[in-house]
Design a protein around this motif. Structure first.
Motif, PDB file in Angstrom:
ATOM      1  N   GLU A 103       8.608   7.805   3.421  1.00 17.93           N
ATOM      2  CA  GLU A 103       8.639   7.751   4.880  1.00 17.93           C
ATOM      3  C   GLU A 103       7.239   7.710   5.502  1.00 17.93           C
ATOM      4  O   GLU A 103       7.104   7.558   6.716  1.00 17.93           O
ATOM      5  CB  GLU A 103       9.419   8.958   5.428  1.00 17.93           C
ATOM      6  N   PHE A 104       6.217   7.863   4.656  1.00 21.87           N
ATOM      7  CA  PHE A 104       4.844   7.793   5.148  1.00 21.87           C
ATOM      8  C   PHE A 104       3.986   7.153   4.069  1.00 21.87           C
ATOM      9  O   PHE A 104       4.075   7.500   2.883  1.00 21.87           O
ATOM     10  CB  PHE A 104       4.305   9.185   5.494  1.00 21.87           C
ATOM     11  N   ARG A 105       3.147   6.210   4.483  1.00 18.35           N
ATOM     12  CA  ARG A 105       2.317   5.468   3.530  1.00 18.35           C
ATOM     13  C   ARG A 105       1.273   6.376   2.891  1.00 18.35           C
ATOM     14  O   ARG A 105       0.543   7.082   3.592  1.00 18.35           O
ATOM     15  CB  ARG A 105       1.617   4.308   4.229  1.00 18.35           C
ATOM     16  N   GLU A 106       1.173   6.311   1.561  1.00 20.68           N
ATOM     17  CA  GLU A 106       0.208   7.149   0.857  1.00 20.68           C
ATOM     18  C   GLU A 106      -1.220   6.741   1.193  1.00 20.68           C
ATOM     19  O   GLU A 106      -2.092   7.594   1.377  1.00 20.68           O
ATOM     20  CB  GLU A 106       0.438   7.063  -0.650  1.00 20.68           C
ATOM     21  N   ASP A 107      -1.470   5.409   1.320  1.00 19.59           N
ATOM     22  CA  ASP A 107      -2.827   4.959   1.620  1.00 19.59           C
ATOM     23  C   ASP A 107      -3.257   5.399   3.018  1.00 19.59           C
ATOM     24  O   ASP A 107      -4.417   5.774   3.242  1.00 19.59           O
ATOM     25  CB  ASP A 107      -2.961   3.445   1.467  1.00 19.59           C
ATOM     26  N   LEU A 108      -2.326   5.417   3.973  1.00 18.79           N
ATOM     27  CA  LEU A 108      -2.657   5.894   5.316  1.00 18.79           C
ATOM     28  C   LEU A 108      -2.880   7.402   5.302  1.00 18.79           C
ATOM     29  O   LEU A 108      -3.787   7.910   5.982  1.00 18.79           O
ATOM     30  CB  LEU A 108      -1.543   5.542   6.297  1.00 18.79           C
ATOM     31  N   TYR A 109      -2.072   8.109   4.524  1.00 19.82           N
ATOM     32  CA  TYR A 109      -2.219   9.572   4.418  1.00 19.82           C
ATOM     33  C   TYR A 109      -3.629   9.942   3.970  1.00 19.82           C
ATOM     34  O   TYR A 109      -4.286  10.795   4.578  1.00 19.82           O
ATOM     35  CB  TYR A 109      -1.183  10.126   3.442  1.00 19.82           C
ATOM     36  N   PHE A 110      -4.120   9.279   2.940  1.00 24.41           N
ATOM     37  CA  PHE A 110      -5.460   9.596   2.449  1.00 24.41           C
ATOM     38  C   PHE A 110      -6.537   9.115   3.418  1.00 24.41           C
ATOM     39  O   PHE A 110      -7.632   9.680   3.470  1.00 24.41           O
ATOM     40  CB  PHE A 110      -5.678   9.005   1.060  1.00 24.41           C
ATOM     41  N   ARG A 111      -6.215   8.067   4.197  1.00 23.88           N
ATOM     42  CA  ARG A 111      -7.188   7.565   5.173  1.00 23.88           C
ATOM     43  C   ARG A 111      -7.389   8.542   6.318  1.00 23.88           C
ATOM     44  O   ARG A 111      -8.515   8.756   6.786  1.00 23.88           O
ATOM     45  CB  ARG A 111      -6.698   6.218   5.721  1.00 23.88           C
ATOM     46  N   ILE A 112      -6.320   9.153   6.808  1.00 21.75           N
ATOM     47  CA  ILE A 112      -6.432  10.043   7.974  1.00 21.75           C
ATOM     48  C   ILE A 112      -6.791  11.471   7.562  1.00 21.75           C
ATOM     49  O   ILE A 112      -7.243  12.257   8.394  1.00 21.75           O
ATOM     50  CB  ILE A 112      -5.130  10.063   8.805  1.00 21.75           C
ATOM     51  N   LYS A 113      -6.618  11.783   6.289  1.00 20.34           N
ATOM     52  CA  LYS A 113      -6.892  13.143   5.818  1.00 20.34           C
ATOM     53  C   LYS A 113      -8.291  13.206   5.212  1.00 20.34           C
ATOM     54  O   LYS A 113      -8.467  13.452   4.023  1.00 20.34           O
ATOM     55  CB  LYS A 113      -5.844  13.569   4.792  1.00 20.34           C
ATOM     56  N   GLY A 114      -9.314  12.997   6.083  1.00 25.22           N
ATOM     57  CA  GLY A 114     -10.664  13.221   5.604  1.00 25.22           C
ATOM     58  C   GLY A 114     -10.886  14.705   5.362  1.00 25.22           C
ATOM     59  O   GLY A 114     -11.347  15.139   4.312  1.00 25.22           O
ATOM     60  N   VAL A 115     -10.528  15.488   6.370  1.00 23.11           N
ATOM     61  CA  VAL A 115     -10.525  16.954   6.266  1.00 23.11           C
ATOM     62  C   VAL A 115      -9.214  17.430   6.862  1.00 23.11           C
ATOM     63  O   VAL A 115      -8.795  16.952   7.926  1.00 23.11           O
ATOM     64  CB  VAL A 115     -11.699  17.581   7.047  1.00 23.11           C
ATOM     65  N   GLU A 116      -8.545  18.338   6.202  1.00 27.98           N
ATOM     66  CA  GLU A 116      -7.312  18.906   6.749  1.00 27.98           C
ATOM     67  C   GLU A 116      -7.592  20.306   7.310  1.00 27.98           C
ATOM     68  O   GLU A 116      -8.190  21.149   6.637  1.00 27.98           O
ATOM     69  CB  GLU A 116      -6.217  19.002   5.688  1.00 27.98           C
ATOM     70  N   LEU A 117      -7.171  20.517   8.547  1.00 33.83           N
ATOM     71  CA  LEU A 117      -7.270  21.824   9.189  1.00 33.83           C
ATOM     72  C   LEU A 117      -5.865  22.353   9.418  1.00 33.83           C
ATOM     73  O   LEU A 117      -5.060  21.694  10.083  1.00 33.83           O
ATOM     74  CB  LEU A 117      -7.971  21.704  10.548  1.00 33.83           C
ATOM     75  N   HIS A 118      -5.583  23.519   8.886  1.00 30.29           N
ATOM     76  CA  HIS A 118      -4.258  24.114   9.103  1.00 30.29           C
ATOM     77  C   HIS A 118      -4.369  25.255  10.109  1.00 30.29           C
ATOM     78  O   HIS A 118      -5.184  26.168   9.939  1.00 30.29           O
ATOM     79  CB  HIS A 118      -3.667  24.640   7.803  1.00 30.29           C
TER      80      HIS A 118
END
Length: 463
Positions: free
Chosen positions: A301-316
């Protein structure tokens, strides 16, 4: 000089010596300190080692676009300065392009000194107002945390530390957390402390938007692109150029749009709907979601390549129930804020109320807490805030009020067999557990004094 304009440090860059002297003298006469240079290398030297509030530069010197080089160097080295371009009539289009690139404004030759002074005063006032706002934010940060992000819990302190580190960079950021935790506030704080702070922060909530609407929102359209498109419209990417685009609920984006978003992020090129012309954009992307994107990737349901592109740094962002020690700080802050808005005295907050608020699970997180505090401040009038001012569902959940009872039918000290002293004792136990036995920290979590906590420890036989 206008009494409303503070004295500023101004760098004047012009290869025509006499022209530079005239501009500098006109600005010196109203109290400003001017440094004159006459070529690009010397301007770079001054910008690298000096600190200026305003740069006034000729657009064309030895090189046709030397002024643009001065602008670029000023943006790189002078964090809070503005730049005014001086241009001949034929270079006006280039000067307008310079404004899009970060210049404050431009002025045409021959120079009218009154116009120049007014333009410089406007730019200088903008610089000093921004500095005042920065100082104010820093004072707030010292008390509350960072950019109004309130909390002293270890989780919030760690998040703020990461935010400070990543804000000056252009790295994409993915913010995760439950609804109501303040994801847009965090995104805005990152933008405010970045090198893009002078440019736009453009938010867009992707939830519930169809592919066609989302595509139009992001990329814009030309006239006649579809029925009802009676004029051109700039998309969010173009509007956010040189600034920050914040995509909230990015996990809800349709798959086809995910591919189009990825293409723009990789190429930096946007094409409006119905157009062939390519526009180049420089945008920092901050995304947010309350969904598990890794799970959505596994489910297709979500593109893996886009996921890694937008997740430079993850803040929770932790849920409010995971940082209960911050609740008294939040309550105090918003109580003061809403009291000031209502132009009424800031009410006292009772210890019993703080204890009940700490105990509540807050499924709506900080957003829910803010609404509750606002309602209490309104209902309480000018009296102090007590448990009786809480909404019924919170009092019922805390055990102070049975769900079917009204506030007038139930006493504060008993509810379904659970007494207030039992609630208070449990809250103290929780605070001591979270603070690893540190009484000072536990007292701060509970919103009470250390001596009051010591008395209650003796009273309840707690160690």
């Amino acid at each position: 000089m206008s009494t409303n304009t503070p004295t500023a440090q101004i760098l004047v860059v012009d290869d025509e010596v006499e022209h530079a002297e005239v501009m500098a003298e006109g600005l010196r006469r109203i109290g400003h300190v001017c440094t004159l240079v006459h070529d690009l290398p010397t301007a770079r030297e001054e910008l690298s080692h000096g600190q200026f509030d305003l740069i006034v530069t000729d657009l064309s010197m030895d090189g046709e676009k030397d002024g643009l080089e001065v602008l670029a160097e000023a943006r790189r080295t002078q964090n809070n300065a503005e730049t005014i371009m001086v241009t001949a009539h034929g270079d006006v289009p280039t000067a307008k392009a310079a404004i899009k690139g970060g210049a404050f404004d431009f002025i045409e030759k021959p120079i009218d000194l009154d116009v120049l002074r007014t333009l410089c005063s406007n730019a200088i006032n903008t610089v000093f107002l921004r500095e005042e706002n920065t100082d104010l934010r820093q004072r707030i940060d010292e008390h509350y945390g960072f950019e109004g992000i309130i909390g002293q819990s270890p989780a919030i302190r760690a998040m703020i530390q990461t935010m400070r580190q990543i804000a000056p960079s252009n790295i994409p950021v993915l913010i995760t957390g439950e609804s109501g935790t303040g994801k847009e506030l965090v995104a805005q704080a990152i933008h405010n402390n970045s090198k893009r702070t002078k440019k736009q922060f453009v938010p867009l909530n992707c939830a519930g938007l169809s592919e066609s609407i989302l595509e139009d929102e992001l990329f814009g359209h030309v006239r006649g692109a579809f029925t009802g498109a009676d004029r051109e419209r700039e998309g969010r990417f173009e509007y956010a150029n040189n600034g920050t685009l914040f995509l909230d609920e990015v996990g809800d984006m349709p798959l086809n749009m995910q591919a189009k978003l990825l293409r723009v992020l990789e190429s930096g090129e946007v094409v409006r709907l119905g157009a062939n012309k390519v526009s180049h954009v420089d945008v920092r992307l901050i995304s947010a979601t309350n969904r598990d994107l890794q799970m959505r990737v596994k489910d297709g349901e979500f593109r893996e390549d886009l996921y890694f592109r937008i997740k430079g740094v993850e803040l929770h962002i932790p849920a409010l129930r995971e940082r209960r020690e911050d609740i008294p700080l939040l309550v105090k802050h918003y109580t003061q804020q809403f009291a000031q808005q209502l132009e009424k005295p800031v009410p006292e907050i009772s210890e019993d109320l703080n204890i009940l608020l700490i105990q509540f699970s807050w499924p709506g997180n900080v957003r829910q807490l803010i609404n509750v505090v606002q309602n209490m401040v309104i209902i309480a009038g000018e009296g102090r805030l007590d448990p009786q001012h809480l909404p019924e569902e919170i009092r019922a959940a805390s055990g102070e009020l049975p769900p079917t009872s009204s506030a007038s039918e139930t006493t504060i000290t008993e509810a379904g067999g659970l007494r207030l002293d039992q609630i208070e004792k449990q809250a103290i136990r929780n605070a001591l557990r979270i603070s690893a036995g540190n009484r000072e920290a536990a007292a701060k979590m509970l919103g009470i004094g250390e001596r009051t906590l010591y008395r209650k420890l003796k009273e309840y036989g707690l160690k």
